[in-house]
Design an enzyme around this catalytic site. Sequence first.
Site, PDB file in Angstrom:
ATOM      1  N   MET A   1       0.872  -1.362   0.058  1.00  0.00           N
ATOM      2  CA  MET A   1       0.078  -0.250   0.024  1.00  0.00           C
ATOM      3  C   MET A   1       0.957   1.041   0.047  1.00  0.00           C
ATOM      4  O   MET A   1       0.225   2.399  -0.258  1.00  0.00           O
ATOM      5  CB  MET A   1      -1.102  -0.146   1.202  1.00  0.00           C
ATOM      6  CG  MET A   1      -1.955  -1.019   1.212  1.00  0.00           C
ATOM      7  SD  MET A   1      -2.904  -1.006   2.652  1.00  0.00           S
ATOM      8  CE  MET A   1      -4.006   0.580   2.345  1.00  0.00           C
TER       9      MET A   1
ATOM     10  N   VAL B   1       7.285   2.484   4.183  1.00  0.00           N
ATOM     11  CA  VAL B   1       7.500   2.808   5.732  1.00  0.00           C
ATOM     12  C   VAL B   1       8.901   3.388   5.950  1.00  0.00           C
ATOM     13  O   VAL B   1      10.012   2.764   5.310  1.00  0.00           O
ATOM     14  CB  VAL B   1       7.191   1.532   6.481  1.00  0.00           C
ATOM     15  CG1 VAL B   1       7.378   1.742   8.028  1.00  0.00           C
ATOM     16  CG2 VAL B   1       5.914   0.871   6.227  1.00  0.00           C
TER      17      VAL B   1
ATOM     18  N   LYS C   1       4.186   5.096   8.072  1.00  0.00           N
ATOM     19  CA  LYS C   1       3.612   4.414   6.702  1.00  0.00           C
ATOM     20  C   LYS C   1       2.949   5.356   6.138  1.00  0.00           C
ATOM     21  O   LYS C   1       2.108   6.083   6.501  1.00  0.00           O
ATOM     22  CB  LYS C   1       2.997   3.198   7.289  1.00  0.00           C
ATOM     23  CG  LYS C   1       2.534   2.496   5.847  1.00  0.00           C
ATOM     24  CD  LYS C   1       1.698   1.287   6.115  1.00  0.00           C
ATOM     25  CE  LYS C   1       0.411   1.330   6.846  1.00  0.00           C
ATOM     26  NZ  LYS C   1      -0.107  -0.124   6.969  1.00  0.00           N
TER      27      LYS C   1
ATOM     28  N   ASP D   1      -5.424 -11.075   8.039  1.00  0.00           N
ATOM     29  CA  ASP D   1      -4.099 -11.277   7.327  1.00  0.00           C
ATOM     30  C   ASP D   1      -3.172 -11.592   8.508  1.00  0.00           C
ATOM     31  O   ASP D   1      -1.960 -11.180   8.378  1.00  0.00           O
ATOM     32  CB  ASP D   1      -3.836 -10.121   6.456  1.00  0.00           C
ATOM     33  CG  ASP D   1      -2.927 -10.101   5.442  1.00  0.00           C
ATOM     34  OD1 ASP D   1      -2.662 -11.480   5.086  1.00  0.00           O
ATOM     35  OD2 ASP D   1      -2.139  -9.364   5.078  1.00  0.00           O
TER      36      ASP D   1
ATOM     37  N   LYS E   1      -0.131 -13.714   9.509  1.00  0.00           N
ATOM     38  CA  LYS E   1       0.788 -14.300   8.960  1.00  0.00           C
ATOM     39  C   LYS E   1       2.373 -14.121   9.383  1.00  0.00           C
ATOM     40  O   LYS E   1       2.205 -13.154   9.930  1.00  0.00           O
ATOM     41  CB  LYS E   1       0.688 -14.156   7.244  1.00  0.00           C
ATOM     42  CG  LYS E   1       1.095 -12.604   7.046  1.00  0.00           C
ATOM     43  CD  LYS E   1       0.947 -12.247   5.442  1.00  0.00           C
ATOM     44  CE  LYS E   1       1.259 -10.971   5.201  1.00  0.00           C
ATOM     45  NZ  LYS E   1       1.081 -10.581   3.496  1.00  0.00           N
ATOM     46  N   PRO E   2       3.264 -14.676   9.144  1.00  0.00           N
ATOM     47  CA  PRO E   2       4.645 -14.447   9.755  1.00  0.00           C
ATOM     48  C   PRO E   2       5.013 -13.015   9.460  1.00  0.00           C
ATOM     49  O   PRO E   2       5.669 -12.430  10.276  1.00  0.00           O
ATOM     50  CB  PRO E   2       5.490 -15.666   9.255  1.00  0.00           C
ATOM     51  CG  PRO E   2       4.424 -16.866   9.005  1.00  0.00           C
ATOM     52  CD  PRO E   2       3.384 -16.140   8.335  1.00  0.00           C
TER      53      PRO E   2
ATOM     54  N   ASN F   1       3.459 -10.364   9.381  1.00  0.00           N
ATOM     55  CA  ASN F   1       2.853  -9.382  10.170  1.00  0.00           C
ATOM     56  C   ASN F   1       3.072  -9.739  11.574  1.00  0.00           C
ATOM     57  O   ASN F   1       2.263  -9.316  12.298  1.00  0.00           O
ATOM     58  CB  ASN F   1       1.329  -9.412   9.512  1.00  0.00           C
ATOM     59  CG  ASN F   1       1.066  -8.752   8.574  1.00  0.00           C
ATOM     60  OD1 ASN F   1       1.763  -8.195   7.784  1.00  0.00           O
ATOM     61  ND2 ASN F   1      -0.109  -9.039   7.698  1.00  0.00           N
TER      62      ASN F   1
ATOM     63  N   ASP G   1      -0.023  -4.554  10.968  1.00  0.00           N
ATOM     64  CA  ASP G   1      -0.706  -4.317   9.884  1.00  0.00           C
ATOM     65  C   ASP G   1      -2.258  -4.655   9.993  1.00  0.00           C
ATOM     66  O   ASP G   1      -2.462  -5.833   9.704  1.00  0.00           O
ATOM     67  CB  ASP G   1       0.001  -4.952   8.480  1.00  0.00           C
ATOM     68  CG  ASP G   1      -0.456  -4.746   7.152  1.00  0.00           C
ATOM     69  OD1 ASP G   1      -1.641  -3.789   7.273  1.00  0.00           O
ATOM     70  OD2 ASP G   1       0.152  -5.149   6.272  1.00  0.00           O
TER      71      ASP G   1
END
Length: 268
Positions: free
Chosen positions: A1, A4, A19, A110, A112-113, A115, A130
């Site tokens: 998106m 950062v 961000k 979402d 996941k590793p 994040n 996130d």
Amino acid sequence: MGAVFRAVDRRTGERVAVKVLADKRRSHSPRFLREARLLAELDHPTIVAHRAHGVDADGRPWLAMRWLEGEDLAERLARSKLDPESTIALGVRLCEALALLHAKSVVHRDIKPENVLLEDGRTDKAVLLDLGVARQLERRTRLTSTSEVVGTVGYLAPEQIEDRDPISPASDLFALGCVLYECLTGEAAFAGPHPLVVLAKVLLVEPPPIREKAPNVPPALAEVVHSLLSKSIQHRPVGAKEVRRALLDVALAEALLCLVRAAGGYQR
């Protein structure tokens, strides 16, 4: 998106992560600002802390968050899998983060590793990142304008792929199961040469038993993780608080077993 940046808050001298939404993603401004507002309402060490947000002179939204020193879980797993104790500590922290979100009627969508940030490299200081695609519980999971399911292939729950049930915390718990499975075995629960193959496996194939991949994993811990990976919402744990209690029970049982063994009172 977007991008950062590491920055310094000129008022406090504190380092922050800023961000900034990419120009070409201006259509994502509402989602970006929703993430900022959501983080502003949260205050817990298991979720990245909000510092400020706004819009710059060019009209691009920005979000400042607490700077965290460490590495993400994906980087850690690229070196080696985790031992059961570290995995339990990670799971407890993530359950605390999810319980807080779910209590506020928010689903992350979402997990996941990438994040999960391990502050100072420690799983017992894991921080969830996130919330850009987080959504209120009453809204249904839907396809994006590019016909992609919201989330990350390999960590999506079956109901997210099929879009057959209202979005619920159960989807986050499935993703948590995928993460913990990967921590214990060093392999993704669902993998394949093409995203469509992975999606098909999520819908139709059970992942290999954890203890076949990692015999040192306590049976009770493997059972907790496999329950999270149930394809049926009804067969998964009720909520993150329940999973946290189950993980702590496993940790306590293992600690007691170690004490018994040390005292010479355990025989196989």
